[in-house]
Motif scaffolding. Structure first.
Motif, PDB file in Angstrom:
ATOM      1  N   VAL A   3       7.277  17.056   1.716  1.00  0.00           N
ATOM      2  CA  VAL A   3       6.448  16.811   2.893  1.00  0.00           C
ATOM      3  C   VAL A   3       5.542  18.010   3.086  1.00  0.00           C
ATOM      4  O   VAL A   3       6.009  19.146   3.172  1.00  0.00           O
ATOM      5  CB  VAL A   3       7.312  16.581   4.147  1.00  0.00           C
ATOM      6  CG1 VAL A   3       6.427  16.399   5.370  1.00  0.00           C
ATOM      7  CG2 VAL A   3       8.201  15.350   3.959  1.00  0.00           C
ATOM      8  N   PRO A  95       7.334  13.604  10.452  1.00  0.00           N
ATOM      9  CA  PRO A  95       6.710  13.374   9.140  1.00  0.00           C
ATOM     10  C   PRO A  95       6.279  11.907   8.993  1.00  0.00           C
ATOM     11  O   PRO A  95       7.052  10.996   9.275  1.00  0.00           O
ATOM     12  CB  PRO A  95       7.829  13.716   8.145  1.00  0.00           C
ATOM     13  CG  PRO A  95       8.823  14.509   8.924  1.00  0.00           C
ATOM     14  CD  PRO A  95       8.751  13.982  10.324  1.00  0.00           C
ATOM     15  N   GLY A  98       4.414  11.621   3.312  1.00  0.00           N
ATOM     16  CA  GLY A  98       4.471  12.954   2.721  1.00  0.00           C
ATOM     17  C   GLY A  98       3.712  13.996   3.502  1.00  0.00           C
ATOM     18  O   GLY A  98       3.433  15.076   2.970  1.00  0.00           O
ATOM     19  N   VAL A 100       2.942  15.922   7.558  1.00  0.00           N
ATOM     20  CA  VAL A 100       3.340  16.158   8.932  1.00  0.00           C
ATOM     21  C   VAL A 100       2.310  17.086   9.559  1.00  0.00           C
ATOM     22  O   VAL A 100       1.783  17.977   8.904  1.00  0.00           O
ATOM     23  CB  VAL A 100       4.760  16.776   9.005  1.00  0.00           C
ATOM     24  CG1 VAL A 100       4.822  18.126   8.291  1.00  0.00           C
ATOM     25  CG2 VAL A 100       5.231  16.903  10.443  1.00  0.00           C
ATOM     26  N   ASP A 103       4.641  21.419  10.436  1.00  0.00           N
ATOM     27  CA  ASP A 103       5.902  21.528   9.687  1.00  0.00           C
ATOM     28  C   ASP A 103       6.711  22.698  10.258  1.00  0.00           C
ATOM     29  O   ASP A 103       6.771  23.785   9.674  1.00  0.00           O
ATOM     30  CB  ASP A 103       5.612  21.723   8.201  1.00  0.00           C
ATOM     31  CG  ASP A 103       6.865  21.591   7.352  1.00  0.00           C
ATOM     32  OD1 ASP A 103       7.910  21.178   7.887  1.00  0.00           O
ATOM     33  OD2 ASP A 103       6.793  21.904   6.145  1.00  0.00           O
ATOM     34  N   ALA A 166      11.294  17.682   7.851  1.00  0.00           N
ATOM     35  CA  ALA A 166      10.956  17.472   6.444  1.00  0.00           C
ATOM     36  C   ALA A 166      12.181  17.642   5.548  1.00  0.00           C
ATOM     37  O   ALA A 166      12.369  16.888   4.581  1.00  0.00           O
ATOM     38  CB  ALA A 166       9.858  18.454   6.014  1.00  0.00           C
ATOM     39  N   PRO A 239      12.267   9.498  10.029  1.00  0.00           N
ATOM     40  CA  PRO A 239      12.717  10.623   9.199  1.00  0.00           C
ATOM     41  C   PRO A 239      14.160  11.040   9.469  1.00  0.00           C
ATOM     42  O   PRO A 239      14.809  11.610   8.588  1.00  0.00           O
ATOM     43  CB  PRO A 239      11.743  11.749   9.572  1.00  0.00           C
ATOM     44  CG  PRO A 239      11.246  11.397  10.917  1.00  0.00           C
ATOM     45  CD  PRO A 239      11.199   9.905  10.946  1.00  0.00           C
ATOM     46  N   GLY A 244      12.608   8.413   5.940  1.00  0.00           N
ATOM     47  CA  GLY A 244      11.195   8.762   5.971  1.00  0.00           C
ATOM     48  C   GLY A 244      10.335   7.713   5.296  1.00  0.00           C
ATOM     49  O   GLY A 244      10.469   6.518   5.537  1.00  0.00           O
ATOM     50  N   TRP A 253       3.232   6.839   3.366  1.00  0.00           N
ATOM     51  CA  TRP A 253       2.758   6.745   4.747  1.00  0.00           C
ATOM     52  C   TRP A 253       2.866   5.308   5.265  1.00  0.00           C
ATOM     53  O   TRP A 253       3.154   5.079   6.452  1.00  0.00           O
ATOM     54  CB  TRP A 253       1.318   7.240   4.865  1.00  0.00           C
ATOM     55  CG  TRP A 253       0.299   6.400   4.141  1.00  0.00           C
ATOM     56  CD1 TRP A 253      -0.201   6.585   2.891  1.00  0.00           C
ATOM     57  CD2 TRP A 253      -0.339   5.214   4.654  1.00  0.00           C
ATOM     58  NE1 TRP A 253      -1.101   5.604   2.565  1.00  0.00           N
ATOM     59  CE2 TRP A 253      -1.213   4.751   3.638  1.00  0.00           C
ATOM     60  CE3 TRP A 253      -0.273   4.519   5.852  1.00  0.00           C
ATOM     61  CZ2 TRP A 253      -2.008   3.622   3.784  1.00  0.00           C
ATOM     62  CZ3 TRP A 253      -1.060   3.388   6.008  1.00  0.00           C
ATOM     63  CH2 TRP A 253      -1.915   2.944   4.979  1.00  0.00           C
ATOM     64  N   SER A 256       6.469   4.637   6.241  1.00  0.00           N
ATOM     65  CA  SER A 256       6.760   5.272   7.533  1.00  0.00           C
ATOM     66  C   SER A 256       6.226   4.428   8.677  1.00  0.00           C
ATOM     67  O   SER A 256       6.900   4.247   9.701  1.00  0.00           O
ATOM     68  CB  SER A 256       6.146   6.676   7.583  1.00  0.00           C
ATOM     69  OG  SER A 256       6.816   7.560   6.722  1.00  0.00           O
TER      70      SER A 256
END
Length: 306
Positions: A3, A95, A98, A100, A103, A166, A239, A244, A253, A256
């Motif tokens: 991530v 996240p 991949g 965020v 972080d 992450a 996550p 995730g 993405w 997610s």
């Protein structure tokens, strides 16, 4: 799956994504309400237009008491803005596939702290004259539901040996945490719904209206803040418990987003199937049992993590 920190344009798009998800959840809630009341069946487009019409009406509507008590209006509107801003800020450590926005190593601590701030802002947005009894019920409500959520967050942190979202995602490469931390997952979802005061609960009193005494922009900001808080809580479940952005075919993405929508719509559907958690209710034995179960799950995570 690593991530990485998202680019600036992704950070700028985050409020828009949260807003669209909140609008979709509100439209889904409207459609469920019409179906439950036996009203005419409406398409998805019509249901989506209903929240948009409400937003437009509240923007042009004058807030009650705005002319008579400027100080109270300013306090209430400031708290409502703080609620919405807090819900967005809590999402920066979530996240999305991949990437965020922030972080942060102590991301779960940041998320939990902002949940508490949002809870206080929600109470501060209530109109003047709210009874002391309602205030006491509100304090008990928050204390009851913050504890199970903290225990659920702690269970995932122990399982992954990290408070960084992450790294929690990375720890689920072989098995999602929902499979061996199901009680923590349930406690987390219940607390997210309760702390967002999902329909029809009222943080300000015992009225059936979820926002008694409010109108215009004040009502719009608080409503938007509560829906965004529910979206943020749903997004964080991905996550923490659902691996995730892990999944076949689709990019990370997209997975997610799909998982966030699934959790969000499930919470909205559940909100229409069961009474909303009001201050002073569901706060005795139910929360005690949930907190004890979440604590047991925390101990299991600690033992497994070694």
């Amino acid at each position: 799956m690593p991530v990485e920190t998202a680019s600036w344009w992704a950070a700028a798009a985050l409020p828009l994504v949260l807003g669209l998800l909140a609008l979709g959840a509100s439209a889904f809630d409207t459609r469920l309400a019409l179906r439950a009341s036996g009203g005419p069946r409406q398409g998805a487009g019509t249901a989506l237009a209903a929240p948009a019409r409400t937003v437009a009406a509240l923007v042009v509507q004058q807030s009650r008491g705005a002319r008579h008590d400027g100080a109270a209006t300013l306090r209430r509107r400031g708290a409502a803005c703080a609620l919405l801003a807090t819900a967005v800020l809590a999402a920066v450590v979530v996240p999305w596939g991949g990437a965020v926005v922030a972080d942060v190593r102590g991301g779960l601590v940041w998320f939990g702290a902002l949940e508490l701030v949002a809870w206080v802002a929600l109470w501060s947005s209530c109109p003047e004259g709210t009874s002391d009894g309602a205030a006491s019920r509100f304090v008990r409500h928050g204390a009851h539901w913050l504890l199970p959520q903290a225990l659920a967050l702690g269970a995932t942190a122990l399982a992954a040996r990290s408070w960084r979202p992450a790294e929690i995602v990375a720890a689920q490469q072989d098995q999602w945490f929902v499979l061996w931390l199901p009680i923590a997952f349930a406690a987390y979802l219940v607390s997210v719904r309760a702390l967002a005061f999902a329909r029809p609960a009222s943080p300000c009193g015992d009225g059936t209206d979820p926002l008694p005494g409010m109108s215009g922009v004040d009502r719009l900001l608080v409503t938007a803040g509560r829906w965004t808080l529910l979206v943020t809580g749903s997004a964080m479940a991905v996550p923490l418990f659902l691996g995730g952005g892990a999944g076949p075919v689709l990019p990370a993405w997209a997975w997610s987003l799909v998982k966030t929508l699934a959790v969000l719509l499930a919470l909205v559907w559940w909100g229409r199937r069961t009474p909303g958690p009001r201050p002073g209710t569901l706060g005795g034995r139910t929360v005690l049992v949930l907190a004890v179960a979440a604590l047991a799950q925390l101990l299991v995570a600690a033992v497994v993590a070694g």
